[in-house]
Motif scaffolding. Structure first.
Motif, mmCIF file in Angstrom:
data_model
loop_
_atom_site.group_PDB
_atom_site.id
_atom_site.type_symbol
_atom_site.label_atom_id
_atom_site.label_comp_id
_atom_site.label_asym_id
_atom_site.label_seq_id
_atom_site.Cartn_x
_atom_site.Cartn_y
_atom_site.Cartn_z
ATOM 1 N N MET A 197 44.905 27.104 -2.008
ATOM 2 C CA MET A 197 45.114 27.599 -0.655
ATOM 3 C C MET A 197 43.816 28.194 -0.097
ATOM 4 O O MET A 197 43.457 27.946 1.063
ATOM 5 N N ARG A 198 43.090 28.950 -0.931
ATOM 6 C CA ARG A 198 41.811 29.518 -0.500
ATOM 7 C C ARG A 198 40.835 28.405 -0.131
ATOM 8 O O ARG A 198 40.156 28.473 0.891
ATOM 9 N N VAL A 255 37.619 26.349 7.850
ATOM 10 C CA VAL A 255 36.826 27.347 8.568
ATOM 11 C C VAL A 255 35.331 27.022 8.536
ATOM 12 O O VAL A 255 34.633 27.243 9.512
ATOM 13 N N LEU A 256 34.820 26.499 7.410
ATOM 14 C CA LEU A 256 33.382 26.285 7.235
ATOM 15 C C LEU A 256 33.021 24.811 7.380
ATOM 16 O O LEU A 256 33.805 23.938 6.999
ATOM 17 N N ASP A 257 31.823 24.551 7.912
ATOM 18 C CA ASP A 257 31.345 23.166 7.910
ATOM 19 C C ASP A 257 30.699 22.871 6.549
ATOM 20 O O ASP A 257 30.632 23.735 5.671
ATOM 21 N N LEU A 262 36.122 35.865 5.216
ATOM 22 C CA LEU A 262 36.361 34.688 6.056
ATOM 23 C C LEU A 262 37.849 34.368 6.159
ATOM 24 O O LEU A 262 38.348 34.027 7.242
ATOM 25 N N ILE A 263 38.560 34.464 5.049
ATOM 26 C CA ILE A 263 39.994 34.170 5.057
ATOM 27 C C ILE A 263 40.736 35.186 5.912
ATOM 28 O O ILE A 263 41.633 34.830 6.684
ATOM 29 N N GLN A 264 40.341 36.448 5.812
ATOM 30 C CA GLN A 264 40.972 37.489 6.624
ATOM 31 C C GLN A 264 40.713 37.233 8.111
ATOM 32 O O GLN A 264 41.630 37.348 8.932
ATOM 33 N N MET A 265 39.486 36.866 8.458
ATOM 34 C CA MET A 265 39.175 36.575 9.856
ATOM 35 C C MET A 265 39.956 35.358 10.353
ATOM 36 O O MET A 265 40.416 35.323 11.495
ATOM 37 N N ALA A 266 40.101 34.354 9.491
ATOM 38 C CA ALA A 266 40.837 33.155 9.881
ATOM 39 C C ALA A 266 42.313 33.460 10.096
ATOM 40 O O ALA A 266 42.935 32.936 11.034
#
Length: 126
Positions: free
Chosen positions: A41-42, A49-51, A76-80
């Motif tokens: 999942m991560r 989210v990332l290129d 990043l996951i929290q922001m997403a």
């Protein structure tokens, strides 16, 4: 008569031990599957989210500093999840995030000198 009872107790105890051991192996498999699902999942969230260049930089960072890479991934996951990201993050955006995280987790080292007091020969001349 006592031997039969003792043998029954032994069999019952062996069955209990075997059932407990079997449950622990099933529990371990369940934990392992949960960890695998979490990593999948991560990875899927990070892929969204990332290129490609940012993912490569993050994986290189994970090889050198795994705890820092984990912190950036969590960030990043929290922001997403909160919807604060507008599109995919490029490598330069990831570099900015890395700088922010490194400033927050920066350890300030201090060096303290304990100087020894040596007996001066000048004081003994009196």
């Amino acid at each position: 008569m006592a031997d039969n009872e003792l043998e029954a107790i032994r069999r019952q105890r062996m069955a209990e031990l075997q059932s407990k051991h079997g449950d622990s192996s099933n529990d371990q498999q369940g934990q392992q599957e949960a960890k695998q699902k979490e990593t999948e999942m991560r990875n899927s969230i990070l892929a969204q989210v990332l290129d490609q260049s940012a993912r490569a930089r993050l994986s290189n960072l994970a090889l050198v500093k795994p705890e820092k890479a984990k912190a950036v991934e969590n960030y990043l996951i929290q922001m997403a999840r909160m919807g604060q990201l507008g599109g995919k993050i490029s490598e330069t955006g990831l570099i900015d995030i890395l700088e922010k995280v490194s400033q927050q987790t920066e350890k300030k080292t201090t060096v303290k000198f304990n100087r020894r007091k040596v007996m001066d020969s000048d004081e003994d001349d009196d």
